[in-house]
Design an enzyme around this catalytic site. Sequence first.
Site, PDB file in Angstrom:
ATOM      1  N   TYR A  20       1.864   2.434  15.493  1.00 52.02           N
ATOM      2  CA  TYR A  20       2.586   2.627  14.233  1.00 52.02           C
ATOM      3  C   TYR A  20       4.004   3.179  14.353  1.00 52.02           C
ATOM      4  CZ  TYR A  20       2.457   7.678  13.311  1.00 52.02           C
ATOM      5  OH  TYR A  20       2.677   9.027  13.336  1.00 52.02           O
ATOM      6  N   GLU A  49      -9.108   4.049  -2.589  1.00 46.61           N
ATOM      7  CA  GLU A  49      -7.887   3.895  -3.380  1.00 46.61           C
ATOM      8  C   GLU A  49      -8.190   3.191  -4.698  1.00 46.61           C
ATOM      9  OE1 GLU A  49      -4.464   2.372  -1.375  1.00 46.61           O
ATOM     10  OE2 GLU A  49      -5.106   3.060   0.611  1.00 46.61           O
ATOM     11  N   HIS A  76      -4.306  13.969   0.788  1.00 45.52           N
ATOM     12  CA  HIS A  76      -4.452  13.067   1.934  1.00 45.52           C
ATOM     13  C   HIS A  76      -3.252  13.187   2.868  1.00 45.52           C
ATOM     14  CE1 HIS A  76      -5.256   9.446   4.272  1.00 45.52           C
ATOM     15  NE2 HIS A  76      -4.069   8.973   3.937  1.00 45.52           N
ATOM     16  N   GLU A 115     -10.219  12.324   7.365  1.00 42.34           N
ATOM     17  CA  GLU A 115     -10.093  13.665   6.798  1.00 42.34           C
ATOM     18  C   GLU A 115     -11.443  14.384   6.731  1.00 42.34           C
ATOM     19  OE1 GLU A 115      -7.865  11.565   3.390  1.00 42.34           O
ATOM     20  OE2 GLU A 115      -7.506  13.692   3.088  1.00 42.34           O
ATOM     21  N   ASP A 140       0.841  -1.189   0.000  1.00 40.00           N
ATOM     22  CA  ASP A 140       0.000   0.000   0.000  1.00 40.00           C
ATOM     23  C   ASP A 140       0.881   1.247   0.000  1.00 40.00           C
ATOM     24  OD1 ASP A 140      -2.518   1.231  -0.038  1.00 40.00           O
ATOM     25  OD2 ASP A 140      -2.429   1.603   2.116  1.00 40.00           O
ATOM     26  N   GLU A 159     -10.391   3.831   3.281  1.00 40.14           N
ATOM     27  CA  GLU A 159      -9.458   4.585   2.451  1.00 40.14           C
ATOM     28  C   GLU A 159      -9.817   4.302   1.003  1.00 40.14           C
ATOM     29  OE1 GLU A 159      -5.326   4.010   3.623  1.00 40.14           O
ATOM     30  OE2 GLU A 159      -5.607   5.478   5.242  1.00 40.14           O
ATOM     31  N   THR A 188      -9.056  -5.765   3.350  1.00 36.72           N
ATOM     32  CA  THR A 188      -8.902  -4.822   2.246  1.00 36.72           C
ATOM     33  C   THR A 188      -9.837  -5.334   1.155  1.00 36.72           C
ATOM     34  OG1 THR A 188      -6.566  -4.493   2.794  1.00 36.72           O
ATOM     35  CG2 THR A 188      -7.273  -3.815   0.584  1.00 36.72           C
ATOM     36  N   ARG A 212       0.889  16.384  12.881  1.00 34.55           N
ATOM     37  CA  ARG A 212       2.185  17.041  13.076  1.00 34.55           C
ATOM     38  C   ARG A 212       2.102  18.562  12.903  1.00 34.55           C
ATOM     39  NH1 ARG A 212       3.307  12.255  10.415  1.00 34.55           N
ATOM     40  NH2 ARG A 212       2.883  13.229   8.421  1.00 34.55           N
ATOM     41  N   GLN A 235      -3.988   2.045  14.922  1.00 33.02           N
ATOM     42  CA  GLN A 235      -2.837   2.594  14.194  1.00 33.02           C
ATOM     43  C   GLN A 235      -2.077   3.634  15.014  1.00 33.02           C
ATOM     44  OE1 GLN A 235      -3.948   3.936  10.279  1.00 33.02           O
ATOM     45  NE2 GLN A 235      -1.914   4.692   9.750  1.00 33.02           N
ATOM     46  N   ARG A 250      -8.086   3.454  12.918  1.00 33.13           N
ATOM     47  CA  ARG A 250      -7.255   4.624  13.243  1.00 33.13           C
ATOM     48  C   ARG A 250      -6.714   4.618  14.661  1.00 33.13           C
ATOM     49  NH1 ARG A 250      -5.948   5.870   8.251  1.00 33.13           N
ATOM     50  NH2 ARG A 250      -7.758   6.392   6.986  1.00 33.13           N
ATOM     51  N   THR A 261      -4.560   6.731  -0.330  1.00 37.00           N
ATOM     52  CA  THR A 261      -5.875   7.368  -0.281  1.00 37.00           C
ATOM     53  C   THR A 261      -5.943   8.546  -1.236  1.00 37.00           C
ATOM     54  OG1 THR A 261      -5.993   6.745   2.031  1.00 37.00           O
ATOM     55  CG2 THR A 261      -7.588   8.373   1.275  1.00 37.00           C
ATOM     56  N   LYS A 316      -4.326  -2.423   9.774  1.00 36.94           N
ATOM     57  CA  LYS A 316      -4.586  -2.521   8.332  1.00 36.94           C
ATOM     58  C   LYS A 316      -4.748  -3.954   7.837  1.00 36.94           C
ATOM     59  CE  LYS A 316      -3.438   1.848   6.936  1.00 36.94           C
ATOM     60  NZ  LYS A 316      -4.161   2.661   5.925  1.00 36.94           N
ATOM     61  N   ASP A 350      -8.981   0.333   1.527  1.00 34.76           N
ATOM     62  CA  ASP A 350      -7.992  -0.101   2.518  1.00 34.76           C
ATOM     63  C   ASP A 350      -8.512   0.248   3.908  1.00 34.76           C
ATOM     64  OD1 ASP A 350      -5.400  -1.174   3.155  1.00 34.76           O
ATOM     65  OD2 ASP A 350      -4.804   0.865   3.672  1.00 34.76           O
TER      66      ASP A 350
END
Lengths: 423, 423
Positions: free
Chosen positions: B249, B206, B138, B368, B131, B204, B262, B147, B245, B242, B354, B258, B238
């Site tokens: 992660y 995709e 995204h 999002e 992936d 997600e 899928t 961040r 994750q 969250r 995504t 994940k 996908d």
Amino acid sequence: MGLKKSWVESANSAESQFPLNNLPYGVYLDEDGVGSPCVAIGDMIVDLGVLEGEGVINAGDEDPVFDVPFLNEFMDLGTDAWKTVRARLMDLLAEGGDDALSGNEDLRNAAMIAQSDVDMGMPFVVGEYTDFYAGRNHAQNVGEMFRGKENALPPNWLHIPIGYNGRASTVVVSGTDFHRPNGQLKGPNDTVPSFGPCKRLDIELEMGAVVGSGNKMGQPVSVAEADEMIFGYVLLNDWSARDIQAWEYQPLGPFQAKVFATTISPWVVTKEALEPFRCNTPEREFELLPYLQEPGPMLYNIDLEVALAPEAKDETIISRTNYNEMYYSSAQQLAHHASSGCEMGAGDLLGSGTISGVEKHQRGALLEITWAGANPITLDGGETRTFLEDGDTVTLRGAAKGDGFTIGFGECAGKILPAVKFP
Amino acid sequence: MGLKKSWVESANSAESQFPLNNLPYGVYLDEDGVGSPCVAIGDMIVDLGVLEGEGVINAGDEDPVFDVPFLNEFMDLGTDAWKTVRARLMDLLAEGGDDALSGNEDLRNAAMIAQSDVDMGMPFVVGEYTDFYAGRNHAQNVGEMFRGKENALPPNWLHIPIGYNGRASTVVVSGTDFHRPNGQLKGPNDTVPSFGPCKRLDIELEMGAVVGSGNKMGQPVSVAEADEMIFGYVLLNDWSARDIQAWEYQPLGPFQAKVFATTISPWVVTKEALEPFRCNTPEREFELLPYLQEPGPMLYNIDLEVALAPEAKDETIISRTNYNEMYYSSAQQLAHHASSGCEMGAGDLLGSGTISGVEKHQRGALLEITWAGANPITLDGGETRTFLEDGDTVTLRGAAKGDGFTIGFGECAGKILPAVKFP
């Protein structure tokens, strides 16, 4: 428990990696490169397809499982079949056991070959490969280098067996040479990245747990069930391109730094053979969540070593450690892997994570041994190394030492060829 | 180029997803659940095994390739075989074309089935799943949330198509319901993690590129070669946990967040069918390194939408965007993937990352759309959502719109079942 004696004399030596106590599974290649499942005994191998074809062994399935060039069909039968076949092979190869093989010269000639006469192939088709990060000393060392001593262990580390999905297509058997990878590199003083051969090619000394029987999608398993699902263990070298990794790995983890090659030993040592060597994971700083708690000892006491030989030169042992250094067992890792409902199946391979002891000479990666290249090591011939050079061969070895016998895995070796040139 | 007319009348409607221009490949299931490769034309499917068995089509290989319940053997033949079979099918299904099928009632009855009469299976065996994270909006949105605006894009993002290895064993075909995953969760105010059902289950949106022919280990490929290696494209969801994750992660990337499911569309739309819709990746802020530069347009203009339907209620379209929003094409991603020497093969699946447009209603993930749950959306029936609830069905749709015709993928749908209870 001491040595179990075999009528195959070479198996009774205290130095043999393959006494009757071991009986590891592999796949040997004939002159045309066609593979056949086999077990090792002393300096010989026994072709399991021949024994099965003659009705001397039977894994319990209607259809043959040893007439294919990989172990997956046998592995997929599960623990009862594994025990049945092992017990039968023990009897056939034991001193004073059933003479169906020992007493039948034609069958011996058809089924038994000197190990020195054959090459070994991949023992199983790797379904998917997952690599973990479960050695505390390794995580501590790497964390210290990159985040400082205070923040060395990520906050999740003592609660989760941290892992990531790896690449199965480049898992190769010992003796497969491979090219130094190319990749994007960016030094701390570069404004933009460049593309070229990795300059910080490293090893990772690991054990690999080989999943035999699986679970269904959506069905988690307990740690005890996970332990039952593991067919056996291999030595595993998770070759790593540290400079590619440093630039690429945020925010989604290692990718091209790890997908170019992973080497495993040709022999899968069964859980049954390792049973006498079970030991506990260490005391926990935080109690683990119930789904990760072990009902018994799930690690193994296996001595490990790493040898490095420059091209056409003698090797130097650069590390000695033990599998019992892990913080999480493979059974815990497998239970964690399936906890979200992830489907696991025959041939899935779980890398333990780099195994490092406390001392410098017990570290399982050059990154740690040379402290990111700051402290080169000197090999016996006088050459120095920070990371691997072209032509270097790295060999992993493992041995579980019983009373008068040794359980070995064969060698897990690979040689670095020069990087491929891009047009 | 306009609509190509077929003697299958339903294929000539401007609303059909499957005009003669499309001819996507899939695998349908018979009453016993046994799969057979097929193509879609209008509201019908054509069984390729039957046509091959009767000698009406031939992929050029000595052995049949459509007598197995997956497309991998055909895909593995490479681009010449793909073109040959497509041209032959075009001729057989075109108005005024070869009448070997249209003029043979027995063969039509044996080979053609109404789509409404069958279920679709997985079109191919997924070799490995990778992936990517190649949608700029995204990456910008997610980066901003975690961040801050200034550090939203990681420093490598504009140079590398960031990707990570995913899990192939849980890639499922549209219509496969699955359980909400369990996992380790730790809120910002919790001192230790807990274990339980994911509370922030997300989608997600995709596209998936399906690799047909492969490279050998150690042999990198150019972007042009990578484009040739891609057999076709699917819609791909996908699914992402969250909260799992967020806790797991660092430092090695998403894992249990994940690997539980899928979903892909049942139809693989070929590169040839998408040829008229090729478009360029955007202008670059930094020139890409030579190994990533594209010799021509490698993205595609494909309208995409996401629909969400609560249990037993009507759906609401919650996002509309376009595949042309990607910063990196699948060909670039595949070339990057092989750049280290990673071996790629038939059935490997590459998720695009995504796909989000600039506007809020163009975003491809609830993370999002609801800005990490801060701004719930209201569905047409009045219910609100931050993340997915049990019983919700999410459906992705895609359409490349030509002059008087549409290239579709079928639906990519999945429903959330309640989490499995741990003992």
